[in-house]
Write a protein that holds these residues in place. Sequence first.
Motif, PDB file in Angstrom:
ATOM      1  N   ASN A 199     -33.915  88.967 -24.918  1.00 38.74           N
ATOM      2  CA  ASN A 199     -33.630  90.373 -24.692  1.00 38.74           C
ATOM      3  C   ASN A 199     -32.131  90.534 -24.519  1.00 38.74           C
ATOM      4  O   ASN A 199     -31.396  89.562 -24.314  1.00 38.74           O
ATOM      5  CB  ASN A 199     -34.352  90.878 -23.431  1.00 38.74           C
ATOM      6  N   SER A 200     -31.678  91.768 -24.564  1.00 32.49           N
ATOM      7  CA  SER A 200     -30.266  92.076 -24.371  1.00 32.49           C
ATOM      8  C   SER A 200     -30.059  92.592 -22.952  1.00 32.49           C
ATOM      9  O   SER A 200     -30.753  93.511 -22.510  1.00 32.49           O
ATOM     10  CB  SER A 200     -29.808  93.135 -25.396  1.00 32.49           C
ATOM     11  N   TYR A 201     -29.115  91.984 -22.238  1.00 30.78           N
ATOM     12  CA  TYR A 201     -28.839  92.355 -20.852  1.00 30.78           C
ATOM     13  C   TYR A 201     -27.357  92.681 -20.666  1.00 30.78           C
ATOM     14  O   TYR A 201     -26.501  92.163 -21.384  1.00 30.78           O
ATOM     15  CB  TYR A 201     -29.207  91.222 -19.886  1.00 30.78           C
ATOM     16  N   TYR A 230     -22.128  91.371 -21.932  1.00 31.67           N
ATOM     17  CA  TYR A 230     -23.425  91.450 -22.588  1.00 31.67           C
ATOM     18  C   TYR A 230     -23.923  90.047 -22.905  1.00 31.67           C
ATOM     19  O   TYR A 230     -23.203  89.219 -23.449  1.00 31.67           O
ATOM     20  CB  TYR A 230     -23.332  92.285 -23.868  1.00 31.67           C
ATOM     21  N   GLU A 289     -28.966  94.086 -15.822  1.00 29.61           N
ATOM     22  CA  GLU A 289     -29.802  95.178 -16.316  1.00 29.61           C
ATOM     23  C   GLU A 289     -30.309  94.896 -17.724  1.00 29.61           C
ATOM     24  O   GLU A 289     -29.540  94.476 -18.594  1.00 29.61           O
ATOM     25  CB  GLU A 289     -29.003  96.482 -16.344  1.00 29.61           C
ATOM     26  N   LEU A 290     -31.595  95.145 -17.926  1.00 31.77           N
ATOM     27  CA  LEU A 290     -32.182  95.050 -19.258  1.00 31.77           C
ATOM     28  C   LEU A 290     -31.768  96.271 -20.074  1.00 31.77           C
ATOM     29  O   LEU A 290     -31.886  97.410 -19.605  1.00 31.77           O
ATOM     30  CB  LEU A 290     -33.704  94.983 -19.147  1.00 31.77           C
ATOM     31  N   LEU A 291     -31.276  96.039 -21.283  1.00 33.88           N
ATOM     32  CA  LEU A 291     -30.866  97.136 -22.158  1.00 33.88           C
ATOM     33  C   LEU A 291     -31.992  97.478 -23.125  1.00 33.88           C
ATOM     34  O   LEU A 291     -32.721  96.597 -23.597  1.00 33.88           O
ATOM     35  CB  LEU A 291     -29.604  96.733 -22.937  1.00 33.88           C
ATOM     36  N   GLN A 292     -32.132  98.752 -23.426  1.00 36.54           N
ATOM     37  CA  GLN A 292     -33.171  99.198 -24.344  1.00 36.54           C
ATOM     38  C   GLN A 292     -32.762  99.020 -25.796  1.00 36.54           C
ATOM     39  O   GLN A 292     -33.606  98.971 -26.688  1.00 36.54           O
ATOM     40  CB  GLN A 292     -33.495 100.678 -24.065  1.00 36.54           C
ATOM     41  N   THR A 293     -31.467  98.922 -26.039  1.00 36.74           N
ATOM     42  CA  THR A 293     -30.975  98.700 -27.402  1.00 36.74           C
ATOM     43  C   THR A 293     -30.184  97.397 -27.433  1.00 36.74           C
ATOM     44  O   THR A 293     -29.560  97.005 -26.448  1.00 36.74           O
ATOM     45  CB  THR A 293     -30.058  99.858 -27.851  1.00 36.74           C
ATOM     46  N   GLN A 294     -30.211  96.749 -28.576  1.00 38.93           N
ATOM     47  CA  GLN A 294     -29.504  95.486 -28.728  1.00 38.93           C
ATOM     48  C   GLN A 294     -27.989  95.707 -28.763  1.00 38.93           C
ATOM     49  O   GLN A 294     -27.503  96.649 -29.375  1.00 38.93           O
ATOM     50  CB  GLN A 294     -29.942  94.788 -30.019  1.00 38.93           C
ATOM     51  N   GLN A 295     -27.275  94.851 -28.039  1.00 40.27           N
ATOM     52  CA  GLN A 295     -25.821  94.878 -28.053  1.00 40.27           C
ATOM     53  C   GLN A 295     -25.312  93.542 -28.603  1.00 40.27           C
ATOM     54  O   GLN A 295     -25.964  92.505 -28.444  1.00 40.27           O
ATOM     55  CB  GLN A 295     -25.282  95.071 -26.633  1.00 40.27           C
TER      56      GLN A 295
END
Length: 237
Positions: free
Chosen positions: A11-13, A23, A44-50
């Motif tokens: 996941n992206s955080y 990131y 924090e978990l991001l909803q979109t990929q960074q």
Amino acid sequence: MALSKPVRLNNSYQLSAGGCKIYISCPAFFAKLLSATLSGWRVELLQTQQRPDLSVAFEDKRFAIVSGRLDLKTEYSDLVDTLNIVLIALARLYTKFRVGKAMIHCAAFITNHGLSTLILGNKKAGKSSLTWQTACAGGTVLADDILLWDEREGNFECLGMPVRLRRPVQWNGEPEALKKGIIAGKRLAYTRNSIISIAPVGYIFVPDEILGAESFGVFKPIPVLKIKHALQEARIS
């Protein structure tokens, strides 16, 4: 036990600290590991990929660690060895946001009497052992391995990193407390942020004393006129 496919997925955080954002791409269990060990960092978990500054991927029983910003590419089979490299990478990335500050190799703590002490010395000089002993006695860890030094201002900034210990860990408290309070690998162990007091990332202080390692476990005050040179010698490139 083999990790299931959902655990393997990255996941992206976003890791936030002191106004900086880093990131990282990693499995959910590794993000929980960072939350359990770092002090003052927000994970924090991001909803979109960074685009990640740092990535940790688990595949075929090995962890691959990659960072284009740091020119880093390595892999380990042990989870705690992986955590060790990732923490160092986070410190290096954080330092990039701190113009005018340099990373130095040291240990630092505040005793339960309120005295802040910074210790300089080579690896295996006993700095971590003394820091751990002080923390177990009710003190606060400022640094186990790395601090940021502002030469112009004459102060130091904490990175909110856990204490790194070599196994077997020496502990005088309840065995169950130690079991719940550290994350142990094959060679190393790291403290959870719940077992001892660790200053949060961004905490700035001026030490009451600066000591140098004379031999293993023996530390003496560094003469005032030699402190600046000793700090420069402790800089991490």
